[in-house]
Design a protein around this motif. Structure first.
Motif, PDB file in Angstrom:
ATOM      1  N   ASP A 164       4.531  41.064 -22.086  1.00  0.00           N
ATOM      2  CA  ASP A 164       3.864  40.407 -20.960  1.00  0.00           C
ATOM      3  C   ASP A 164       2.610  39.663 -21.391  1.00  0.00           C
ATOM      4  O   ASP A 164       2.071  38.853 -20.633  1.00  0.00           O
ATOM      5  N   ASP A 165       2.133  39.957 -22.586  1.00  0.00           N
ATOM      6  CA  ASP A 165       0.945  39.270 -23.104  1.00  0.00           C
ATOM      7  C   ASP A 165       1.355  37.959 -23.762  1.00  0.00           C
ATOM      8  O   ASP A 165       2.247  37.940 -24.619  1.00  0.00           O
ATOM      9  N   GLU A 166       0.706  36.890 -23.404  1.00  0.00           N
ATOM     10  CA  GLU A 166       1.127  35.539 -23.804  1.00  0.00           C
ATOM     11  C   GLU A 166       1.276  35.349 -25.315  1.00  0.00           C
ATOM     12  O   GLU A 166       2.243  34.712 -25.751  1.00  0.00           O
ATOM     13  N   PRO A 167       0.420  35.912 -26.155  1.00  0.00           N
ATOM     14  CA  PRO A 167       0.600  35.670 -27.600  1.00  0.00           C
ATOM     15  C   PRO A 167       1.701  36.513 -28.232  1.00  0.00           C
ATOM     16  O   PRO A 167       2.071  36.278 -29.382  1.00  0.00           O
ATOM     17  N   ILE A 168       2.220  37.521 -27.511  1.00  0.00           N
ATOM     18  CA  ILE A 168       3.219  38.435 -28.059  1.00  0.00           C
ATOM     19  C   ILE A 168       4.594  38.017 -27.553  1.00  0.00           C
ATOM     20  O   ILE A 168       4.821  37.941 -26.343  1.00  0.00           O
ATOM     21  N   LEU A 169       5.507  37.763 -28.465  1.00  0.00           N
ATOM     22  CA  LEU A 169       6.802  37.186 -28.119  1.00  0.00           C
ATOM     23  C   LEU A 169       7.952  38.107 -28.491  1.00  0.00           C
ATOM     24  O   LEU A 169       7.909  38.782 -29.526  1.00  0.00           O
ATOM     25  N   ASN A 170       8.992  38.105 -27.667  1.00  0.00           N
ATOM     26  CA  ASN A 170      10.285  38.593 -28.115  1.00  0.00           C
ATOM     27  C   ASN A 170      11.123  37.380 -28.496  1.00  0.00           C
ATOM     28  O   ASN A 170      10.662  36.235 -28.392  1.00  0.00           O
ATOM     29  N   GLU A 228      -9.097  51.742 -44.543  1.00  0.00           N
ATOM     30  CA  GLU A 228      -9.565  50.363 -44.419  1.00  0.00           C
ATOM     31  C   GLU A 228      -9.127  49.498 -45.594  1.00  0.00           C
ATOM     32  O   GLU A 228      -8.898  48.304 -45.454  1.00  0.00           O
ATOM     33  N   ASP A 229      -8.971  50.113 -46.772  1.00  0.00           N
ATOM     34  CA  ASP A 229      -8.588  49.337 -47.951  1.00  0.00           C
ATOM     35  C   ASP A 229      -7.109  48.980 -47.941  1.00  0.00           C
ATOM     36  O   ASP A 229      -6.700  48.012 -48.589  1.00  0.00           O
ATOM     37  N   ASP A 230      -6.275  49.760 -47.232  1.00  0.00           N
ATOM     38  CA  ASP A 230      -4.834  49.542 -47.238  1.00  0.00           C
ATOM     39  C   ASP A 230      -4.339  48.695 -46.079  1.00  0.00           C
ATOM     40  O   ASP A 230      -3.275  48.091 -46.158  1.00  0.00           O
ATOM     41  N   ARG A 231      -5.074  48.665 -44.991  1.00  0.00           N
ATOM     42  CA  ARG A 231      -4.600  47.984 -43.789  1.00  0.00           C
ATOM     43  C   ARG A 231      -4.546  46.477 -43.986  1.00  0.00           C
ATOM     44  O   ARG A 231      -5.285  45.898 -44.783  1.00  0.00           O
ATOM     45  N   LEU A 232      -3.621  45.852 -43.261  1.00  0.00           N
ATOM     46  CA  LEU A 232      -3.502  44.400 -43.245  1.00  0.00           C
ATOM     47  C   LEU A 232      -4.132  43.856 -41.980  1.00  0.00           C
ATOM     48  O   LEU A 232      -3.996  44.448 -40.900  1.00  0.00           O
ATOM     49  N   GLU A 233      -4.807  42.729 -42.098  1.00  0.00           N
ATOM     50  CA  GLU A 233      -5.328  42.027 -40.935  1.00  0.00           C
ATOM     51  C   GLU A 233      -4.838  40.580 -41.015  1.00  0.00           C
ATOM     52  O   GLU A 233      -5.202  39.844 -41.937  1.00  0.00           O
ATOM     53  N   LEU A 234      -3.981  40.216 -40.076  1.00  0.00           N
ATOM     54  CA  LEU A 234      -3.364  38.888 -40.083  1.00  0.00           C
ATOM     55  C   LEU A 234      -3.885  38.075 -38.917  1.00  0.00           C
ATOM     56  O   LEU A 234      -3.715  38.472 -37.752  1.00  0.00           O
ATOM     57  N   ASP A 235      -4.521  36.967 -39.206  1.00  0.00           N
ATOM     58  CA  ASP A 235      -5.007  36.063 -38.172  1.00  0.00           C
ATOM     59  C   ASP A 235      -3.948  34.992 -37.934  1.00  0.00           C
ATOM     60  O   ASP A 235      -3.682  34.157 -38.812  1.00  0.00           O
ATOM     61  N   VAL A 236      -3.337  35.027 -36.755  1.00  0.00           N
ATOM     62  CA  VAL A 236      -2.234  34.133 -36.430  1.00  0.00           C
ATOM     63  C   VAL A 236      -2.391  33.642 -34.997  1.00  0.00           C
ATOM     64  O   VAL A 236      -3.197  34.151 -34.219  1.00  0.00           O
ATOM     65  N   GLU A 237      -1.588  32.634 -34.649  1.00  0.00           N
ATOM     66  CA  GLU A 237      -1.607  32.125 -33.281  1.00  0.00           C
ATOM     67  C   GLU A 237      -0.773  33.006 -32.353  1.00  0.00           C
ATOM     68  O   GLU A 237      -1.151  33.277 -31.211  1.00  0.00           O
ATOM     69  N   LYS A 238       0.408  33.457 -32.852  1.00  0.00           N
ATOM     70  CA  LYS A 238       1.292  34.289 -32.051  1.00  0.00           C
ATOM     71  C   LYS A 238       1.971  35.319 -32.935  1.00  0.00           C
ATOM     72  O   LYS A 238       1.993  35.180 -34.172  1.00  0.00           O
ATOM     73  N   ALA A 239       2.553  36.337 -32.287  1.00  0.00           N
ATOM     74  CA  ALA A 239       3.300  37.364 -33.013  1.00  0.00           C
ATOM     75  C   ALA A 239       4.658  37.551 -32.355  1.00  0.00           C
ATOM     76  O   ALA A 239       4.757  37.659 -31.122  1.00  0.00           O
ATOM     77  N   LEU A 240       5.698  37.554 -33.168  1.00  0.00           N
ATOM     78  CA  LEU A 240       7.067  37.776 -32.713  1.00  0.00           C
ATOM     79  C   LEU A 240       7.476  39.194 -33.096  1.00  0.00           C
ATOM     80  O   LEU A 240       7.437  39.560 -34.271  1.00  0.00           O
ATOM     81  N   ILE A 241       7.868  39.996 -32.110  1.00  0.00           N
ATOM     82  CA  ILE A 241       8.298  41.371 -32.359  1.00  0.00           C
ATOM     83  C   ILE A 241       9.816  41.389 -32.405  1.00  0.00           C
ATOM     84  O   ILE A 241      10.485  41.096 -31.412  1.00  0.00           O
ATOM     85  N   ALA A 242      10.366  41.736 -33.571  1.00  0.00           N
ATOM     86  CA  ALA A 242      11.817  41.703 -33.770  1.00  0.00           C
ATOM     87  C   ALA A 242      12.248  42.931 -34.555  1.00  0.00           C
ATOM     88  O   ALA A 242      12.773  42.830 -35.661  1.00  0.00           O
ATOM     89  N   VAL A 243      12.021  44.104 -33.956  1.00  0.00           N
ATOM     90  CA  VAL A 243      12.322  45.361 -34.651  1.00  0.00           C
ATOM     91  C   VAL A 243      13.661  45.956 -34.225  1.00  0.00           C
ATOM     92  O   VAL A 243      14.003  47.069 -34.638  1.00  0.00           O
ATOM     93  N   GLY A 244      14.415  45.225 -33.414  1.00  0.00           N
ATOM     94  CA  GLY A 244      15.737  45.706 -33.027  1.00  0.00           C
ATOM     95  C   GLY A 244      15.953  45.627 -31.524  1.00  0.00           C
ATOM     96  O   GLY A 244      15.090  45.168 -30.774  1.00  0.00           O
ATOM     97  N   ARG A 245      17.127  46.087 -31.094  1.00  0.00           N
ATOM     98  CA  ARG A 245      17.504  46.053 -29.686  1.00  0.00           C
ATOM     99  C   ARG A 245      18.030  47.421 -29.267  1.00  0.00           C
ATOM    100  O   ARG A 245      18.609  48.153 -30.084  1.00  0.00           O
ATOM    101  N   ALA A 246      17.822  47.747 -27.993  1.00  0.00           N
ATOM    102  CA  ALA A 246      18.262  49.029 -27.441  1.00  0.00           C
ATOM    103  C   ALA A 246      19.223  48.787 -26.288  1.00  0.00           C
ATOM    104  O   ALA A 246      19.067  47.816 -25.532  1.00  0.00           O
ATOM    105  N   PRO A 247      20.226  49.663 -26.110  1.00  0.00           N
ATOM    106  CA  PRO A 247      21.197  49.471 -25.028  1.00  0.00           C
ATOM    107  C   PRO A 247      20.542  49.582 -23.654  1.00  0.00           C
ATOM    108  O   PRO A 247      19.626  50.392 -23.451  1.00  0.00           O
ATOM    109  N   VAL A 248      21.019  48.777 -22.718  1.00  0.00           N
ATOM    110  CA  VAL A 248      20.547  48.849 -21.334  1.00  0.00           C
ATOM    111  C   VAL A 248      21.489  49.761 -20.562  1.00  0.00           C
ATOM    112  O   VAL A 248      22.531  49.328 -20.063  1.00  0.00           O
ATOM    113  N   SER A 249      21.145  51.040 -20.506  1.00  0.00           N
ATOM    114  CA  SER A 249      21.965  52.015 -19.785  1.00  0.00           C
ATOM    115  C   SER A 249      21.156  52.797 -18.769  1.00  0.00           C
ATOM    116  O   SER A 249      21.720  53.541 -17.956  1.00  0.00           O
TER     117      SER A 249
END
Length: 490
Positions: free
Chosen positions: A162-168, A277-298
């Motif tokens: 629902d957040d504008e910068p976060i995309l499916n 803090e030394d291991d974490r990633l910080e990515l400055d981007v315009e948008k983020a696409l979440i594509a970790v898989g799909r779940a059944p609609v049941s």
């Protein structure tokens, strides 16, 4: 004013009009059954409207632009301007043509179409809530039901679609402007396909993946050319990281990713290690696409009212005839679990309709192809060499590299190969894997070979036109027989 509730009856109630549901409905109509098809969104489902078709349209369009921009060695010099809104409009036109065609085909085969949301009231009754103010609901009594409600994108904590910068994937395919930069969370087939699309549009793409490689489930030799091509496109990869949060520091967003735990490396549930803090990633981007898989609609169907059971992931388990634990209720497509493939759902839909009509139908996954529309494409069918060996066969393997294919060279696209696995004693084809341009088309010949019980000799002795990519299939079979002409034999 609310329309009064009415009760109607039908032989077959199909819930969901995606590739599994509409195929089931049409086939049942062809078999002279009275069929009612309920769809709450758009005919064609996610595949036609928001997934398979629009993504392949965008892949094709961006390939055209990319190839024109990088054809100097062919003597072509071009710098095409990309109008993303125009590209999306063209894609939408393709989608509209196909979805309207589905509706016409359903009507032509006598299928009753209902717009609305269905829930079970009991094992022979469903209630349909119609969308729109004052549209009311109705009750349908059915002899048989086919559940084809598909799947939805899996969200991750703190990343709301629902957040504008976060995309499916659906939202990403509907953008009207090209983002300057994009974080893609997940390097499965959806993430890799769309990462390539946006990289070819000129977006700076960074992929974050909790596992240690792209495309889990595929052999390394298949993934290697795809990863190299992605590197050539400038896509940056961070493996072993899980996205955990994001915020807006000013312009754009900052995505935070932490090292993923051991379970992720094994393909299990992602566990995030204690932040460092030394291991974490910080990515400055315009948008983020979440594509970790799909779940059944049941979870929207009130399945418990009909006595239909699901597993812990919401998958409706079925047998080879698409039956659930309730004999007269069937489940097809993504809601019935992996592999979540449109053509698998369509095949299940046909089987369910034929079983209901009393036909001796059953689904055989032996020759079920799988395709990833990356650059280059990956396609597989049947067994790998390892799977054949574990199944008790004595496998022999033939391989033909595309760098030896005249047609691939004339296309300027010679990364990849065709590999065939067969039983050594009698030559029966057991499986195949292809990484190549048009691998999605080439795999059909080998699927047919498995389905028909063809041998290496059958494939090798079939004359293939020259110069074509399909010659590589013939040459791979010849290589397994030790008689390849255009590559060294094993």
């Amino acid at each position: 004013m609310v329309v009064g509730d009415v009760t109607t009856g039908t032989d077959v109630l199909v819930i969901g009009a995606g590739p599994a549901g509409y195929v089931a409905a049409i086939r049942a109509g062809q078999l002279d059954l009275d069929v009612t098809l309920v769809e709450k969104d758009a005919y064609g489902g996610t595949c036609l409207n928001h997934g398979c078709i629009p993504s392949k349209a965008m892949i094709t369009a961006t390939d055209v632009a990319h190839e024109a921009r990088h054809a100097e060695e062919m003597g072509i010099h071009a710098d095409p301007a990309i109008d993303l809104s125009g590209m999306v409009s063209w894609k939408d036109g393709v989608v509209d043509q196909l979805t309207s065609g589905v509706e016409k085909l359903c009507k032509a085969n006598g299928v009753n179409l209902l717009e609305g949301t269905a829930v079970f009231a009991d094992e022979h009754t469903a209630r349909i809530s119609h969308s729109g103010e004052g549209q009311g609901s109705e009750t349908i009594e059915f002899e048989h039901a086919i559940v084809a409600t598909g799947s939805r994108p899996i969200p991750i904590p703190d990343f709301s679609f629902d957040d504008e910068p976060i995309l499916n994937s659906r939202q990403a395919l509907a953008l009207d402007s090209v983002p300057d930069s994009l974080a893609v969370v997940g390097a499965g087939y959806i993430g890799m396909e769309l990462a390539s699309v946006f990289a070819k549009l000129g977006t700076e793409v960074t992929v974050v993946e909790a596992l240690d490689a792209i495309l889990p489930g595929y052999d390394d030799d298949l993934k290697r050319p795809v990863k190299q091509r992605a590197n050539d496109l400038g896509i940056d990869f961070h493996f072993g990281y899980a996205a955990t949060e994001w915020y807006e520091p000013g312009d754009g967003i900052r995505v935070i990713a932490e090292p993923a735990g051991d379970a992720a490396a094994d393909g299990g549930e992602v566990q995030v290690e204690e932040p460092d803090e030394d291991d974490r990633l910080e990515l400055d981007v315009e948008k983020a696409l979440i594509a970790v898989g799909r779940a059944p609609v049941s979870d929207t169907l009130e399945l418990e009212a009909a006595g239909v059971e699901t597993d812990e992931n919401g998958v409706i388990e079925t047998d080879s005839r698409a039956r659930t634990n309730v004999d007269h209720i069937f489940a097809v497509g993504d809601v019935a679990g992996e592999p979540m493939l449109a053509h698998k759902g369509s095949a299940e839909g046909q089987v369910a309709a034929e079983v209901i009509a009393g036909e001796p139908a059953a689904l055989d996954h032996q020759a079920m192809p799988a395709v990833v529309f990356t650059d280059p494409e990956i396609a597989t069918v049947g067994m790998t060499e390892t799977e054949a060996d574990e199944a008790g066969f004595d496998p022999v393997v033939g391989e033909f590299p595309l760098r030896a294919s005249g047609r691939a060279l004339t296309m300027g696209d010679s990364d990849g190969f065709v590999k065939i696995v067969a039983e050594e004693s009698d030559g029966y084809v057991l499986g195949a894997s292809i990484v190549a341009p048009e691998a999605s088309e080439l795999i059909a010949e080998l699927g047919l070979a498995i389905e028909l019980g063809a041998t290496l000799e059958d494939v090798a002795s079939t004359v293939h036109a020259h110069p074509t990519l399909s010659e590589s299939v013939m040459e791979a079979a010849e290589n397994a027989l030790g008689q390849a002409i255009h590559t060294l034999n094993r």
